[in-house]
Design a protein around this motif. Structure first.
Motif, PDB file in Angstrom:
ATOM      1  N   VAL A 157       5.958   9.393   5.820  1.00 34.20           N
ATOM      2  CA  VAL A 157       5.550   8.231   6.618  1.00 34.20           C
ATOM      3  C   VAL A 157       4.343   7.559   5.966  1.00 34.20           C
ATOM      4  CG1 VAL A 157       4.813   7.430   8.905  1.00 34.20           C
ATOM      5  CG2 VAL A 157       6.463   9.310   8.713  1.00 34.20           C
ATOM      6  N   ALA A 158       3.432   8.366   5.426  1.00 36.21           N
ATOM      7  CA  ALA A 158       2.261   7.809   4.742  1.00 36.21           C
ATOM      8  C   ALA A 158       2.703   6.967   3.543  1.00 36.21           C
ATOM      9  CB  ALA A 158       1.321   8.929   4.304  1.00 36.21           C
ATOM     10  N   TYR A 159       3.684   7.461   2.771  1.00 42.32           N
ATOM     11  CA  TYR A 159       4.214   6.669   1.645  1.00 42.32           C
ATOM     12  C   TYR A 159       4.795   5.351   2.153  1.00 42.32           C
ATOM     13  CZ  TYR A 159       3.882   9.655  -2.454  1.00 42.32           C
ATOM     14  OH  TYR A 159       3.421  10.361  -3.537  1.00 42.32           O
ATOM     15  N   PHE A 160       5.616   5.443   3.186  1.00 46.41           N
ATOM     16  CA  PHE A 160       6.236   4.244   3.729  1.00 46.41           C
ATOM     17  C   PHE A 160       5.182   3.245   4.196  1.00 46.41           C
ATOM     18  CE2 PHE A 160       7.757   1.844   7.421  1.00 46.41           C
ATOM     19  CZ  PHE A 160       8.785   1.126   6.834  1.00 46.41           C
ATOM     20  N   LEU A 161       4.175   3.716   4.917  1.00 49.36           N
ATOM     21  CA  LEU A 161       3.154   2.815   5.444  1.00 49.36           C
ATOM     22  C   LEU A 161       2.326   2.166   4.338  1.00 49.36           C
ATOM     23  CD1 LEU A 161       2.057   4.779   8.632  1.00 49.36           C
ATOM     24  CD2 LEU A 161       3.388   2.648   8.519  1.00 49.36           C
ATOM     25  N   MET A 162       2.067   2.900   3.265  1.00 46.01           N
ATOM     26  CA  MET A 162       1.362   2.280   2.140  1.00 46.01           C
ATOM     27  C   MET A 162       2.190   1.134   1.575  1.00 46.01           C
ATOM     28  SD  MET A 162      -0.555   5.309  -0.020  1.00 46.01           S
ATOM     29  CE  MET A 162       0.872   6.352  -0.246  1.00 46.01           C
ATOM     30  N   GLY A 163       3.483   1.373   1.367  1.00 43.97           N
ATOM     31  CA  GLY A 163       4.361   0.319   0.869  1.00 43.97           C
ATOM     32  C   GLY A 163       4.423  -0.856   1.828  1.00 43.97           C
ATOM     33  N   PHE A 164       4.511  -0.555   3.112  1.00 41.45           N
ATOM     34  CA  PHE A 164       4.583  -1.592   4.135  1.00 41.45           C
ATOM     35  C   PHE A 164       3.325  -2.462   4.132  1.00 41.45           C
ATOM     36  CE2 PHE A 164       3.956  -3.285   8.377  1.00 41.45           C
ATOM     37  CZ  PHE A 164       5.197  -3.821   8.684  1.00 41.45           C
ATOM     38  N   ILE A 165       2.175  -1.830   4.029  1.00 44.14           N
ATOM     39  CA  ILE A 165       0.911  -2.585   4.008  1.00 44.14           C
ATOM     40  C   ILE A 165       0.842  -3.468   2.762  1.00 44.14           C
ATOM     41  CG2 ILE A 165      -1.605  -2.380   3.771  1.00 44.14           C
ATOM     42  CD1 ILE A 165      -1.396   0.118   5.609  1.00 44.14           C
ATOM     43  N   TYR A 166       1.199  -2.888   1.614  1.00 45.79           N
ATOM     44  CA  TYR A 166       1.188  -3.704   0.394  1.00 45.79           C
ATOM     45  C   TYR A 166       2.123  -4.901   0.549  1.00 45.79           C
ATOM     46  CZ  TYR A 166      -1.635  -0.787  -2.718  1.00 45.79           C
ATOM     47  OH  TYR A 166      -2.676  -0.125  -3.319  1.00 45.79           O
ATOM     48  N   GLU A 167       3.301  -4.662   1.099  1.00 48.16           N
ATOM     49  CA  GLU A 167       4.282  -5.734   1.222  1.00 48.16           C
ATOM     50  C   GLU A 167       3.883  -6.778   2.258  1.00 48.16           C
ATOM     51  OE1 GLU A 167       8.959  -6.390   2.535  1.00 48.16           O
ATOM     52  OE2 GLU A 167       8.090  -4.387   2.681  1.00 48.16           O
ATOM     53  N   ASN A 168       3.535  -6.345   3.446  1.00 50.75           N
ATOM     54  CA  ASN A 168       3.392  -7.259   4.574  1.00 50.75           C
ATOM     55  C   ASN A 168       1.979  -7.761   4.849  1.00 50.75           C
ATOM     56  OD1 ASN A 168       6.212  -7.319   5.782  1.00 50.75           O
ATOM     57  ND2 ASN A 168       5.835  -5.137   5.512  1.00 50.75           N
ATOM     58  N   HIS A 169       0.987  -7.032   4.392  1.00 51.25           N
ATOM     59  CA  HIS A 169      -0.387  -7.462   4.675  1.00 51.25           C
ATOM     60  C   HIS A 169      -1.135  -7.930   3.431  1.00 51.25           C
ATOM     61  CE1 HIS A 169      -0.135  -6.201   8.827  1.00 51.25           C
ATOM     62  NE2 HIS A 169       0.320  -5.025   8.442  1.00 51.25           N
ATOM     63  N   LEU A 170      -0.792  -7.352   2.296  1.00 51.52           N
ATOM     64  CA  LEU A 170      -1.511  -7.696   1.066  1.00 51.52           C
ATOM     65  C   LEU A 170      -0.667  -8.529   0.104  1.00 51.52           C
ATOM     66  CD1 LEU A 170      -3.273  -4.248   0.497  1.00 51.52           C
ATOM     67  CD2 LEU A 170      -4.199  -6.301   1.592  1.00 51.52           C
ATOM     68  N   ASN A 171       0.595  -8.770   0.454  1.00 47.66           N
ATOM     69  CA  ASN A 171       1.520  -9.554  -0.378  1.00 47.66           C
ATOM     70  C   ASN A 171       1.553  -9.063  -1.821  1.00 47.66           C
ATOM     71  OD1 ASN A 171       2.264 -11.300   1.786  1.00 47.66           O
ATOM     72  ND2 ASN A 171       0.303 -12.340   1.522  1.00 47.66           N
ATOM     73  N   ASP A 172       1.502  -7.761  -1.989  1.00 47.81           N
ATOM     74  CA  ASP A 172       1.539  -7.134  -3.303  1.00 47.81           C
ATOM     75  C   ASP A 172       2.887  -6.433  -3.451  1.00 47.81           C
ATOM     76  OD1 ASP A 172       1.270  -5.543  -5.577  1.00 47.81           O
ATOM     77  OD2 ASP A 172      -0.778  -4.903  -5.092  1.00 47.81           O
ATOM     78  N   THR A 173       3.896  -7.229  -3.874  1.00 49.04           N
ATOM     79  CA  THR A 173       5.252  -6.682  -3.944  1.00 49.04           C
ATOM     80  C   THR A 173       5.403  -5.640  -5.052  1.00 49.04           C
ATOM     81  OG1 THR A 173       5.956  -8.568  -5.288  1.00 49.04           O
ATOM     82  CG2 THR A 173       6.356  -8.706  -2.914  1.00 49.04           C
ATOM     83  N   GLY A 174       4.584  -5.730  -6.089  1.00 47.82           N
ATOM     84  CA  GLY A 174       4.665  -4.746  -7.179  1.00 47.82           C
ATOM     85  C   GLY A 174       4.316  -3.349  -6.693  1.00 47.82           C
ATOM     86  N   ASN A 175       3.189  -3.222  -6.002  1.00 47.79           N
ATOM     87  CA  ASN A 175       2.807  -1.912  -5.471  1.00 47.79           C
ATOM     88  C   ASN A 175       3.744  -1.467  -4.356  1.00 47.79           C
ATOM     89  OD1 ASN A 175       0.619  -0.731  -6.927  1.00 47.79           O
ATOM     90  ND2 ASN A 175      -0.686  -2.370  -6.165  1.00 47.79           N
ATOM     91  N   ALA A 176       4.201  -2.409  -3.540  1.00 49.96           N
ATOM     92  CA  ALA A 176       5.142  -2.061  -2.466  1.00 49.96           C
ATOM     93  C   ALA A 176       6.420  -1.483  -3.075  1.00 49.96           C
ATOM     94  CB  ALA A 176       5.459  -3.290  -1.628  1.00 49.96           C
ATOM     95  N   LYS A 177       6.941  -2.144  -4.087  1.00 53.48           N
ATOM     96  CA  LYS A 177       8.177  -1.673  -4.728  1.00 53.48           C
ATOM     97  C   LYS A 177       7.972  -0.285  -5.331  1.00 53.48           C
ATOM     98  CE  LYS A 177      11.601  -2.792  -8.191  1.00 53.48           C
ATOM     99  NZ  LYS A 177      11.986  -3.578  -9.330  1.00 53.48           N
ATOM    100  N   ARG A 178       6.859  -0.084  -6.006  1.00 51.69           N
ATOM    101  CA  ARG A 178       6.572   1.211  -6.629  1.00 51.69           C
ATOM    102  C   ARG A 178       6.543   2.322  -5.581  1.00 51.69           C
ATOM    103  NH1 ARG A 178       2.110   3.906  -6.756  1.00 51.69           N
ATOM    104  NH2 ARG A 178       0.777   2.149  -6.185  1.00 51.69           N
ATOM    105  N   LEU A 179       5.871   2.053  -4.466  1.00 53.09           N
ATOM    106  CA  LEU A 179       5.762   3.072  -3.414  1.00 53.09           C
ATOM    107  C   LEU A 179       7.098   3.301  -2.713  1.00 53.09           C
ATOM    108  CD1 LEU A 179       2.246   2.115  -2.212  1.00 53.09           C
ATOM    109  CD2 LEU A 179       2.932   4.409  -2.903  1.00 53.09           C
ATOM    110  N   TYR A 180       7.860   2.259  -2.472  1.00 50.45           N
ATOM    111  CA  TYR A 180       9.170   2.422  -1.849  1.00 50.45           C
ATOM    112  C   TYR A 180      10.083   3.239  -2.765  1.00 50.45           C
ATOM    113  CZ  TYR A 180       8.102  -1.147   1.741  1.00 50.45           C
ATOM    114  OH  TYR A 180       7.575  -1.859   2.792  1.00 50.45           O
ATOM    115  N   GLU A 181      10.038   2.952  -4.063  1.00 48.74           N
ATOM    116  CA  GLU A 181      10.874   3.705  -5.004  1.00 48.74           C
ATOM    117  C   GLU A 181      10.426   5.169  -5.092  1.00 48.74           C
ATOM    118  OE1 GLU A 181      10.638   1.193  -8.487  1.00 48.74           O
ATOM    119  OE2 GLU A 181      12.376   0.008  -7.835  1.00 48.74           O
ATOM    120  N   GLU A 182       9.112   5.400  -5.070  1.00 51.86           N
ATOM    121  CA  GLU A 182       8.599   6.776  -5.045  1.00 51.86           C
ATOM    122  C   GLU A 182       9.080   7.495  -3.794  1.00 51.86           C
ATOM    123  OE1 GLU A 182       4.433   7.962  -5.782  1.00 51.86           O
ATOM    124  OE2 GLU A 182       4.254   6.077  -6.903  1.00 51.86           O
TER     125      GLU A 182
END
Length: 178
Positions: A106-131
């Protein structure tokens, strides 16, 4: 009379010997109750930050205690609640490093979610989702992560167009939302 005084002294001694760890837990519980009492109002930043500090202090003092991971997770939740997204990611990352912790995925998912939805950082979101998909195959959040990856970087307008063109969500999309 003397026996009564000895017994009373023993009880007082035992109750005053509460460990520092127990005192910290009691203080955290009290701070959580105070913050929840304000839940109908806007979150009190000062109380939230004080609680986050208490969580972090406990986790740093009692690193090997299983409660430290839970407090780090809660620190991430409260940080997200007050809009301190970088701090939230730091706390979730610390949770994700604790291999014994059950909310690690869940912590991994939430990090990706925050990068995607709050920080607009799709690169880090994608990396975390793939991890996430690599480390936690078959986890109940797997479909949500796949949905997020499939739609990563799309604007709400693009999603609406895609929805209309497809006549609604596809079967995999609708399962991810449930």
């Amino acid at each position: 009379m003397r026996t009564l005084l000895l017994a009373l002294s023993a009880v007082l001694l035992l109750t005053s010997c509460k460990s520092e760890k127990d005192r910290m837990i009691d203080a955290i519980n009290k701070a959580e109750q105070e913050l929840r009492a304000d839940s109908l109002a806007i979150i009190n930043d000062e109380k939230a930050r004080a609680l986050i500090q208490q969580y972090a202090e406990f986790a740093n003092t009692y690193r090997d205690d299983t409660l430290s991971a839970e407090y780090l997770f809660k620190a991430g939740e409260v940080s997200t609640g007050i809009g301190d997204f970088f701090q939230a990611i730091q706390y979730y990352r610390q949770c994700a490093e604790k291999v014994y912790y059950s909310k690690r995925p869940v912590a991994y998912f939430l990090m990706g979610f925050i990068y995607e939805n709050h920080l607009n950082d799709t690169g880090n979101a994608k990396r975390l989702y793939e991890e996430f998909l690599q480390k936690f195959p078959g986890h109940p959040l797997e479909k949500d992560v796949q949905f997020s990856l499939k739609h990563l970087g799309k604007s709400p307008e693009d999603l609406i167009k895609e929805f209309e063109q497809n006549g609604g969500f596809t079967q995999t999309d609708s399962t991810a939302l449930s």
